[in-house]
Enzyme design. Structure first.
Site, PDB file in Angstrom:
ATOM      1  N   LYS A 299       0.855  -1.252  -0.101  1.00 10.77           N
ATOM      2  CA  LYS A 299       0.014  -0.160  -0.146  1.00 10.77           C
ATOM      3  C   LYS A 299       0.935   1.428   0.090  1.00 10.77           C
ATOM      4  O   LYS A 299       1.494   1.614   0.843  1.00 10.77           O
ATOM      5  CB  LYS A 299      -0.892  -0.097   1.176  1.00 10.77           C
ATOM      6  CG  LYS A 299      -1.960   1.093   1.295  1.00 10.77           C
ATOM      7  CD  LYS A 299      -2.968   0.919   2.300  1.00 10.77           C
ATOM      8  CE  LYS A 299      -3.914   2.325   2.604  1.00 10.77           C
ATOM      9  NZ  LYS A 299      -4.904   2.046   3.446  1.00 10.77           N
TER      10      LYS A 299
ATOM     11  N   ASP B 103     -13.375   4.786   9.952  1.00  9.74           N
ATOM     12  CA  ASP B 103     -13.656   4.299   8.677  1.00  9.74           C
ATOM     13  C   ASP B 103     -14.143   2.981   8.381  1.00  9.74           C
ATOM     14  O   ASP B 103     -13.953   2.288   7.254  1.00  9.74           O
ATOM     15  CB  ASP B 103     -12.489   4.593   7.694  1.00  9.74           C
ATOM     16  CG  ASP B 103     -12.749   5.266   6.294  1.00  9.74           C
ATOM     17  OD1 ASP B 103     -14.269   5.288   5.917  1.00  9.74           O
ATOM     18  OD2 ASP B 103     -12.105   5.268   5.435  1.00  9.74           O
TER      19      ASP B 103
HETATM   20  P1  ADP Z   1      -7.772   3.475   1.235  1.00  9.11           P
HETATM   21  O1  ADP Z   1      -7.033   3.922   2.638  1.00  9.11           O
HETATM   22  O2  ADP Z   1      -6.978   4.313   0.302  1.00  9.11           O
HETATM   23  O3  ADP Z   1      -9.024   3.309   1.296  1.00  9.11           O
HETATM   24  P2  ADP Z   1      -7.328   0.514   1.452  1.00  9.11           P
HETATM   25  O4  ADP Z   1      -6.289  -0.008   2.347  1.00  9.11           O
HETATM   26  O5  ADP Z   1      -8.813   0.697   2.193  1.00  9.11           O
HETATM   27  O6  ADP Z   1      -6.838   2.145   0.895  1.00  9.11           O
HETATM   28  O7  ADP Z   1      -7.357  -0.189   0.067  1.00  9.11           O
HETATM   29  C1  ADP Z   1      -7.911   0.038  -0.979  1.00  9.11           C
HETATM   30  C2  ADP Z   1      -8.502  -1.409  -1.341  1.00  9.11           C
HETATM   31  O8  ADP Z   1      -7.446  -1.988  -1.822  1.00  9.11           O
HETATM   32  C3  ADP Z   1      -9.453  -2.074  -0.450  1.00  9.11           C
HETATM   33  O9  ADP Z   1     -10.890  -1.895  -0.722  1.00  9.11           O
HETATM   34  C4  ADP Z   1      -9.002  -3.569  -1.331  1.00  9.11           C
HETATM   35  O10 ADP Z   1      -9.995  -3.724  -2.324  1.00  9.11           O
HETATM   36  C5  ADP Z   1      -7.655  -3.378  -1.510  1.00  9.11           C
HETATM   37  N1  ADP Z   1      -6.589  -4.168  -0.519  1.00  9.11           N
HETATM   38  C6  ADP Z   1      -6.365  -3.124   0.415  1.00  9.11           C
HETATM   39  N2  ADP Z   1      -5.274  -3.853   1.245  1.00  9.11           N
HETATM   40  C7  ADP Z   1      -5.424  -5.093   0.614  1.00  9.11           C
HETATM   41  C8  ADP Z   1      -4.779  -6.332   0.995  1.00  9.11           C
HETATM   42  N3  ADP Z   1      -4.014  -6.535   2.199  1.00  9.11           N
HETATM   43  N4  ADP Z   1      -5.122  -7.688   0.227  1.00  9.11           N
HETATM   44  C9  ADP Z   1      -5.886  -7.517  -0.633  1.00  9.11           C
HETATM   45  N5  ADP Z   1      -6.493  -6.394  -1.012  1.00  9.11           N
HETATM   46  C10 ADP Z   1      -6.289  -5.158  -0.484  1.00  9.11           C
HETATM   47 MG    MG Z   2     -10.071   2.067   2.348  1.00 10.29          MG
END
Ligand code: ADP
Ligand code: MG
Length: 393
Positions: free
Chosen positions: A122, A227
């Protein structure tokens, strides 16, 4: 291993990274880093820095600004390269695959370790145009100190990593926290889909109970997600639940804690009512004693958050401090106080610079994919360099 997209790859040399790191260091004190300062920090011979800067500019790793003086700043892409390079050097992963998520202020990619283990990366992008309601004060904050996006994104990543680690250690269903550098968090890949994509469940009641139970258990540990909704809850084919996305979490001692808690609870109720037609009247305990639920079946903040702050010590121990929390809250809530400049005594250049293997790890990255949300072939490898004409920067 992940496939390389030959055309889009670029290799960065040791000097490229040296100059890129010099720009990063200069940004601790300068929004736009004077070219001479970059040169002085990088210390390349015979005006080498200027040649390198030109190439970094060409590949959008730095931005040139000559409005006040001849200067440069990092772009997000440049920052991505630095974080990725550091993590690759540490042996955390060796290839970057497709983009698997676009968050409000993040991009998520698959990465693979040498042994083939696939993880999630991320990259935090605070300050990027947000889908969230734009707050005037927040814009104001960022514009006053526009190099703060570096600092804020780094804080968001550190916070996310620290919370993920602490929550995992307390048995919460979260991805396992693998590593973190700059604005980048490496975690285990969650199988399944965000709840928002799920149209049908075998046991919606059970899943609902599980999810609501998480909000309650978090509060019992002194924390509120803030959130907690169908975008940040992942669910797999066995209806196992995993929660993600922690940069905005607050303590139950936060002045708006009750409002955040109620909002998280309400999101879950609303979603399950609309998507799965759940009704909640029967959820109310009617024995009258020790109930944490109000007359509408909602858990009440005041009945849960009596013993707060259990996780605070651990979080501090992980390097995420009270002051970090204050700074990031100011941004996330759009507070009016100014954010201090980043500390000037961390993130040493030495970390990467003294790595004896520096030259043996050619780093190739698809530049476009990191910038653009709709590209899916971002790749990097340490052993496939013959698949492209190596670009000598
Ligand atoms: P933001 O803070 O920008 O909302 P998120 O952490 O919610 O970011 O991640 C955005 C999207 O990425 C999630 O809705 C999911 O679909 C995907 N995602 C995030 N982390 C993971 C993970 N560890 N494994 C698989 N998909 C992930
Ligand atoms: Mg998110």
């Amino acid at each position: 291993t992940m496939k390389l997209d030959g055309d889009a790859l670029r290799y960065l040399s040791r000097d490229d990274f040296r100059v890129l790191t010099a720009v990063e260091m200069g940004m601790r004190n300068h929004e736009i880093v004077p070219a001479e300062l970059v040169d002085r920090i990088a210390g390349l011979k015979h005006g080498g820095t200027y040649k390198v800067l030109k190439n970094l500019l060409k590949h959008k790793l730095v931005h040139h600004d000559s409005s006040k003086y001849d200067g440069f700043r990092l772009t997000y892409l440049g920052y991505d390269f630095l974080a990725i390079k550091t993590l690759v050097n540490r042996g955390v992963f060796s290839a970057v695959g497709r983009q698997i998520g676009v968050g409000k202020e993040s991009d998520i990619f698959e990465v693979a370790a040498e042994d083939g283990t696939v993880m999630a990366m991320k990259l935090h992008r605070l300050g990027r145009v947000s889908f969230r309601a734009v707050k005037a004060k927040r814009d104001y904050l960022l514009h006053r100190n526009s190099y703060n996006w570096l600092y804020l994104s780094r804080l968001a990543a550190l916070k996310e990593y620290a919370f993920m680690k602490a929550l995992g250690e307390h048995g919460f269903p979260v991805p396992s926290a693998v590593d973190c550098n700059r604005h980048c968090v490496i975690m285990s890949l969650v199988e399944g889909y965000p709840l928002v994509q799920v149209k049908q469940l075998q046991n919606p009641d059970e899943v609902f109970e599980k999810i609501l139970g998480l909000v309650v258990r978090l509060a019992e540990h002194g924390l509120i997600h803030c959130d907690f909704n169908e975008f940040n809850i992942m669910i797999d084919d066995d209806e196992k639940v995993t929660m993600i996305d922690f940069p905005q979490m607050v303590s139950v001692s936060h002045r708006n804690a009750e409002m955040y808690f109620d909002r998280d609870v309400e999101c879950i109720f609303k979603f399950f009512r609309k998507r799965f037609n759940l009704t909640f009247q029967e959820e109310v305990d009617d024995d009258g004693s020790e109930s944490i639920l109000d007359e509408n079946g909602r858990p009440t903040f005041s009945s849960i958050a009596k013993s707060a702050d259990c996780l605070d010590k651990q979080l501090a121990a992980s390097g995420f401090t009270r002051r970090d929390q204050d700074d990031i809250e100011k941004y996330i809530e759009g507070g009016s106080e100014e954010i201090d400049s980043p500390d000037s005594n961390d993130e040493p250049l030495a970390d990467e610079d003294q790595d004896p293997d520096e030259n043996s790890i050619p780093l190739a990255v698809n530049m476009d994919a990191l910038c653009l949300a709709d590209q899916h072939n971002f790749s990097m490898s340490s052993d496939d360099k013959d698949t492209t004409g190596e670009l000598q920067l």
